[in-house]
Design an enzyme around this catalytic site. Structure first.
Site, PDB file in Angstrom:
ATOM      1  N   TYR A 120       1.132  -1.177  -0.112  1.00  0.00           N
ATOM      2  CA  TYR A 120      -0.064  -0.147   0.271  1.00  0.00           C
ATOM      3  C   TYR A 120       0.774   1.165   0.214  1.00  0.00           C
ATOM      4  O   TYR A 120       1.468   1.957   0.987  1.00  0.00           O
ATOM      5  CB  TYR A 120      -0.992   0.657   1.288  1.00  0.00           C
ATOM      6  CG  TYR A 120      -1.932  -0.883   1.541  1.00  0.00           C
ATOM      7  CD1 TYR A 120      -2.484  -1.660   0.021  1.00  0.00           C
ATOM      8  CD2 TYR A 120      -2.419  -0.944   2.991  1.00  0.00           C
ATOM      9  CE1 TYR A 120      -3.035  -2.729   0.518  1.00  0.00           C
ATOM     10  CE2 TYR A 120      -3.934  -2.267   2.857  1.00  0.00           C
ATOM     11  CZ  TYR A 120      -3.885  -2.958   1.378  1.00  0.00           C
ATOM     12  OH  TYR A 120      -4.817  -3.689   1.533  1.00  0.00           O
ATOM     13  N   HIS A 140      -2.374 -12.477   0.625  1.00  0.00           N
ATOM     14  CA  HIS A 140      -3.065 -10.686   0.092  1.00  0.00           C
ATOM     15  C   HIS A 140      -4.205 -11.486  -1.139  1.00  0.00           C
ATOM     16  O   HIS A 140      -5.282 -10.777  -1.330  1.00  0.00           O
ATOM     17  CB  HIS A 140      -2.181 -10.010   0.105  1.00  0.00           C
ATOM     18  CG  HIS A 140      -2.760  -8.916  -0.209  1.00  0.00           C
ATOM     19  ND1 HIS A 140      -2.424  -7.280  -0.375  1.00  0.00           N
ATOM     20  CD2 HIS A 140      -4.196  -8.293  -0.665  1.00  0.00           C
ATOM     21  CE1 HIS A 140      -2.929  -6.475  -0.305  1.00  0.00           C
ATOM     22  NE2 HIS A 140      -4.264  -6.802  -0.633  1.00  0.00           N
TER      23      HIS A 140
END
Length: 323
Positions: free
Chosen positions: A54, A134
């Site tokens: 991120y 993820h």
């Protein structure tokens, strides 16, 4: 703040909302990010979610920005032991952005080991409380992936494991492999989930929806698995006329459900976003929302959802709505 048990018998307690930190350090600047985190902590929030990627897609970003900012905030405030940290591995681009997800780092054992150490450094901690796979990586045997995660738990670097964006059958296969290997299994599932239902046949790509099969799977294993819902507020599209519904949700079923949602919100004196979050918390299976915020005001609105009591009659009206 209300609390929720995460991850079955071997899990632990977390706050009833999880604060998503995806934009922290990129489109949410450091001062604002600190203010949001401070307010979350003040309100009794303990559970913060990030990832090692991120937000790599932002111009000039590397993907470490969110973890690094959280690490600075934890050190500055001296509150590591009050927080439950979740981060993820598998989604970071290893080359040009336009080639993603084909060049995602994936879930091989070497990647998991290397990136866990990087996340620990970025966060300034000796343990990750909840570590997620993820994205799907079907190039690697599930035994290799869960074995590497299990080693991290065994070594005390990770407390609990979760997965995100996996098909239900892959989750079950991974959990079975973990049992056979005698290592820790996934105890949390984070998936795209909200009150509106995607159009039948809609393809979420690398961000699949929490469809009926996954919801049924988690419902059947509610004592072992916790469901977390990301993008629950559809990026503001529920309440902001300037933000159209994502195409996957723009169909007649949504029109009917939005009408009931707005009526219930008016009756409760609440916002539409608050009713969406409360519905997730009261649904079956219950979902713990991962809430993104780019201002303290947005966070305060989300926190208000914890005070809403959706009784059986209201839940029945909300659940029955649709085309």
């Amino acid at each position: 703040m209300k609390r929720r048990h995460l991850g079955g018998a071997d899990g632990f307690e977390v706050s009833g909302l999880c604060l998503g930190a995806m934009g922290f350090g990129t489109w949410v600047d450091e001062r604002t990010s600190y203010a949001i985190l401070d307010r979350f902590l003040e309100a009794g929030g303990t559970f913060v979610d990030t990832a090692d990627c991120y937000a790599f897609w932002v111009d000039g970003a590397t993907g470490a920005e969110s973890e690094l900012l959280l690490g600075r905030w934890l050190a500055d405030r001296g509150v590591r032991d009050r927080m439950v940290l979740a981060t993820k591995v598998g989604g970071l681009a290893t080359g040009p952005l336009e080639e993603w997800p084909g060049n995602a780092e994936g879930l091989s054992a070497p990647v998991i080991r290397k990136q866990a150490e990087a996340s620990l450094r970025h966060l300034g901690t000796d343990r990750i409380d909840l570590y997620y796979a993820h994205v799907e990586d079907r190039t690697v045997p599930v035994e290799e992936t869960v074995g590497a995660f299990g080693e991290l738990v065994r070594d005390g670097k990770v407390r609990a494991l979760g997965c995100s964006n996996l098909a239900a059958w892959r989750i079950e296969r991974s959990r079975s492999a973990a049992r056979e290997l005698g290592v820790a299994a996934y105890g949390a599932v984070q998936q795209r989930h909200t009150y509106l239902r995607p159009r039948p046949g809609a393809d979420g790509g690398v961000n699949p929806f929490a469809g009926p099969e996954l919801l049924d799977y988690v419902r059947d294993r509610r004592d072992e698995l916790t469901l977390l819902a990301y993008s629950p507020q559809l990026g503001g599209a529920y309440a902001n006329p300037a933000k159209p519904l994502p195409a996957e949700y723009d169909h007649p079923d949504s029109t009917a459900r939005l009408a009931v949602l707005r009526t219930v919100a008016d009756e409760l004196g609440a916002t539409v976003n608050q009713v969406v979050l409360a519905w997730l918390l009261h649904s079956d299976p219950a979902a713990l929302p991962v809430v993104g915020a780019s201002s303290v005001a947005q966070l305060d609105e989300a926190l208000g959802a914890l005070e809403l009591d959706l009784d059986a009659e209201l839940m029945e009206r909300l659940d029955a709505a649709g085309a």
